[in-house]
Design an enzyme around this catalytic site. Structure first.
Site, PDB file in Angstrom:
ATOM      1  N   PHE A   1       0.689  -1.130  -0.119  1.00 32.05           N
ATOM      2  CA  PHE A   1       0.046  -0.227   0.060  1.00 32.05           C
ATOM      3  C   PHE A   1       0.840   1.219  -0.086  1.00 32.05           C
ATOM      4  O   PHE A   1       1.933   1.472   0.746  1.00 32.05           O
ATOM      5  CB  PHE A   1      -0.727   0.021   1.336  1.00 32.05           C
ATOM      6  N   ASP A   2       0.458   2.188  -0.654  1.00 35.58           N
ATOM      7  CA  ASP A   2       1.020   3.502  -0.777  1.00 35.58           C
ATOM      8  C   ASP A   2       0.033   4.127   0.693  1.00 35.58           C
ATOM      9  O   ASP A   2      -0.816   3.591   1.183  1.00 35.58           O
ATOM     10  CB  ASP A   2       0.693   4.568  -2.012  1.00 35.58           C
TER      11      ASP A   2
END
Length: 312
Positions: A178-179
């Site tokens: 995930f960013d």
């Protein structure tokens, strides 16, 4: 349920309880490579496309971008059921398609050919198929159509746009990257950065250090993934999660870590890139899927063969 949706239950697969499961909906173009067929549809129309699909219904479609992710989710289910055969907190995969059930036979046959545990095939004739996501209790929606994704996000369903690419299927366990901002977290700091530049964003983060960040569009999905992961010890977990963010660890990492702690979300590894390209670290992690809101990061991931999904 409106008449515009026709659902085919896959009797080869044990059906999951959608109130307990992590329901993921994927479109046919996200899970299979249908680029040639899609081109035919755009150029020659629906009838020609349907004819082509029916003529080739026994010819399996090549895997698409989300294929490896779905296979890895299946592996997680296997491991969960090995440790507890009565467990209901499993991945439940359904395919959402704008095909008619007749032209959709190729989709069903392809899924069976690869042994994919897809519990339902939903054939929708409406323009906006995302209106059915909530009734199926979908927690994550992956599509190759930007309008679909925007509609799903507006309906409050975690959603991302999958770009068609050649994907090397990585080995298990399931690895999800995930960013941070505008994906796991809200985009509040991004907005400060746009208005006041890096210095303003750093000052804002320092002032807000003790205040957890707002929720981003994929928080609910990440939390459910974290809940499944907690069924195992860290060494034996079939799920690994990563945070790869453009933030710098020194100036802007503390609040991110505190927020994750506040949410009770255990992330296996966090990388604070301080604006450096994410491609090299992603090439090392080899995730089954990488979620980011920046198209330049998606491009960088694609360049190293990492299956990517854009959160607009």
């Amino acid at each position: 349920m409106a008449e515009a949706e026709s659902t085919v239950i896959n009797t080869d697969v044990k059906q999951k309880d959608p109130s307990e499961a992590l329901v993921i909906a994927v479109t046919t173009r996200a899970i299979f490579n249908l680029e040639e067929e899609h081109k035919l549809y755009l150029e020659k129309g629906k009838e020609e496309y349907t004819r082509h699909q029916q003529a080739n219904q026994d010819k399996p479609l090549p895997p698409g971008t989300a294929f490896a992710f779905i296979q890895a989710a299946q592996y997680v289910n296997k491991k969960i059921l090995e440790s507890n055969p009565a467990e209901k907190d499993l991945f439940d995969i359904l395919v959402l398609s704008n095909n008619s059930p007749e032209s959709g036979m190729r989709i069903i046959n392809s899924a069976k050919h690869y042994g994919l545990e897809i519990s339902k095939f939903c054939f929708v004739s409406d323009e906006d198929s995302t209106q059915y996501l909530k009734s199926h209790r979908v927690k994550l929606f992956l599509s190759a159509d930007r309008t679909d994704v925007c509609n799903a996000l507006r309906r409050g369903v975690s959603s991302a746009l999958v770009f068609q690419q050649e994907v090397q299927a990585p080995s298990t366990p399931l690895r999800v990257v995930f960013d941070g901002d505008a994906v796991l977290f809200s985009d509040e700091t991004d907005q400060v950065f746009r208005d006041q530049g890096l210095e303003g964003a750093v000052q804002y983060e320092r002032a807000m250090e003790a205040v957890p960040m707002g929720e981003g569009p994929l928080k609910a999905f990440a939390m459910h993934l974290g809940k499944m992961r907690k069924k195992f010890s860290q060494e034996k977990s079939p799920i690994r999660t990563y945070l790869v963010t453009a933030r710098s660890g020194r100036d802007m990492g503390i609040r991110a870590i505190k927020t994750l702690r506040e949410w009770g979300l255990a992330i296996d590894e966090a990388f604070f890139m301080d604006g450096a390209p994410k491609g090299p670290i992603l090439a090392q992690i080899q995730p089954h899927i990488f979620f980011d809101d920046g198209l330049h990061n998606i491009q960088g991931a694609q360049d190293v063969g990492v299956p990517s999904a854009w959160v607009p």
